[in-house]
Design a protein around this motif. Structure first.
Motif, PDB file in Angstrom:
ATOM      1  N   GLU A   1      -1.231  -9.127   3.695  1.00 47.24           N
ATOM      2  CA  GLU A   1      -0.706  -6.782   4.310  1.00 47.24           C
ATOM      3  C   GLU A   1       0.640  -7.693   2.714  1.00 47.24           C
ATOM      4  O   GLU A   1       0.700  -6.230   2.444  1.00 47.24           O
ATOM      5  N   ILE A   2       1.520  -8.188   2.795  1.00 41.02           N
ATOM      6  CA  ILE A   2       2.189  -8.144   2.542  1.00 41.02           C
ATOM      7  C   ILE A   2       2.141  -8.240   0.630  1.00 41.02           C
ATOM      8  O   ILE A   2       2.519  -7.386  -0.221  1.00 41.02           O
ATOM      9  N   VAL A   3       0.639  -9.621   0.101  1.00 42.85           N
ATOM     10  CA  VAL A   3       0.386  -8.635  -0.884  1.00 42.85           C
ATOM     11  C   VAL A   3       0.023  -7.505  -1.634  1.00 42.85           C
ATOM     12  O   VAL A   3       0.079  -6.873  -2.432  1.00 42.85           O
ATOM     13  N   GLU A   4      -0.760  -6.988  -0.388  1.00 46.51           N
ATOM     14  CA  GLU A   4      -1.210  -5.472  -0.707  1.00 46.51           C
ATOM     15  C   GLU A   4      -0.535  -4.721  -1.040  1.00 46.51           C
ATOM     16  O   GLU A   4      -0.598  -3.452  -1.698  1.00 46.51           O
ATOM     17  N   GLY A   5       0.984  -4.533   0.278  1.00 43.27           N
ATOM     18  CA  GLY A   5       1.568  -3.730  -0.189  1.00 43.27           C
ATOM     19  C   GLY A   5       2.401  -4.303  -1.950  1.00 43.27           C
ATOM     20  O   GLY A   5       3.154  -2.525  -1.895  1.00 43.27           O
ATOM     21  N   MET A   6       2.481  -5.172  -2.670  1.00 44.30           N
ATOM     22  CA  MET A   6       3.018  -5.594  -3.969  1.00 44.30           C
ATOM     23  C   MET A   6       2.135  -4.783  -4.752  1.00 44.30           C
ATOM     24  O   MET A   6       2.463  -4.016  -5.611  1.00 44.30           O
ATOM     25  N   MET A   7       0.673  -5.184  -4.506  1.00 41.42           N
ATOM     26  CA  MET A   7      -0.555  -4.488  -5.176  1.00 41.42           C
ATOM     27  C   MET A   7       0.294  -3.206  -5.017  1.00 41.42           C
ATOM     28  O   MET A   7      -0.564  -1.961  -5.916  1.00 41.42           O
TER      29      MET A   7
END
Length: 187
Positions: A71-77
């Motif tokens: 989810e953190i990676v998705e937030g960066m994306m």
């Protein structure tokens, strides 16, 4: 690194300009400008809604005691998608929409997260087999050194020792007398 900077600052703007010119020839100038503005406004509102959704997923995972890595990676994306959608142009808008849409964002985020985990694990394994734990690294990293090694490699004089605060009986009586005087009512 030079190739990445070349793509970002030279190749992408050239491609964007050529696409904007071609679309402007087909649809007209004002329609093209309207589409660019529309995609920017739509993109920002979609990034906001998707960001809130991702934030709620992060909070749910944290409440369950799980690590919200993907989810953190998705937030960066999503942050990257927002920047790409605000930049005028159709190519960056297309890439931004790929990063924004959950159907494409989640598999990309899973792949990126898996690669990040592999790098961390391989870095840790390198540390166990001499990669990060070599003698040269121990000299340069003070957190990996014992206190003796830290003092041995430091410059200047280092003195180790213990101390004990002692008061003699006269000092103790003086402290008691001062406290008693301060508590007495003054006339």
């Amino acid at each position: 690194m030079f190739l990445i900077l070349f793509l970002i600052f030279v190749l992408i703007p050239v491609v964007e300009l050529s696409v904007l010119i071609r679309v402007g020839e087909i649809l007209g100038t004002w329609t093209t400008i309207g589409l660019v503005l529309f995609t920017a406004v739509l993109g920002v509102s979609l990034v906001r809604s998707q960001g809130l959704s991702t934030l709620m997923q992060v909070q749910q995972k944290l409440a369950r005691g799980e690590a919200p890595g993907q989810e953190i990676v998705e937030g960066m994306m999503l942050a990257m998608a927002g920047v790409l959608l605000v930049i005028p142009g159709f190519v960056t808008d297309f890439i931004g929409l790929l990063l924004l849409t959950p159907l494409t964002r989640r598999p990309i985020a899973a792949l990126v997260f898996k690669r990040m985990q592999l790098r961390v694990v391989s870095g840790l394994q390198g540390g166990m087999h001499g990669g990060f734990g070599s003698h040269a690294d121990r000299q340069s990293n003070p957190f990996d050194q014992s206190p003796f090694e830290q003092h041995k490699h430091s410059e200047g004089n280092v003195y180790e020792g213990d101390f004990e605060h002692k008061t003699d009986a006269n000092d103790a009586h003086k402290l008691v007398d001062k406290e008693a005087e301060s508590k007495e009512p003054k006339v």
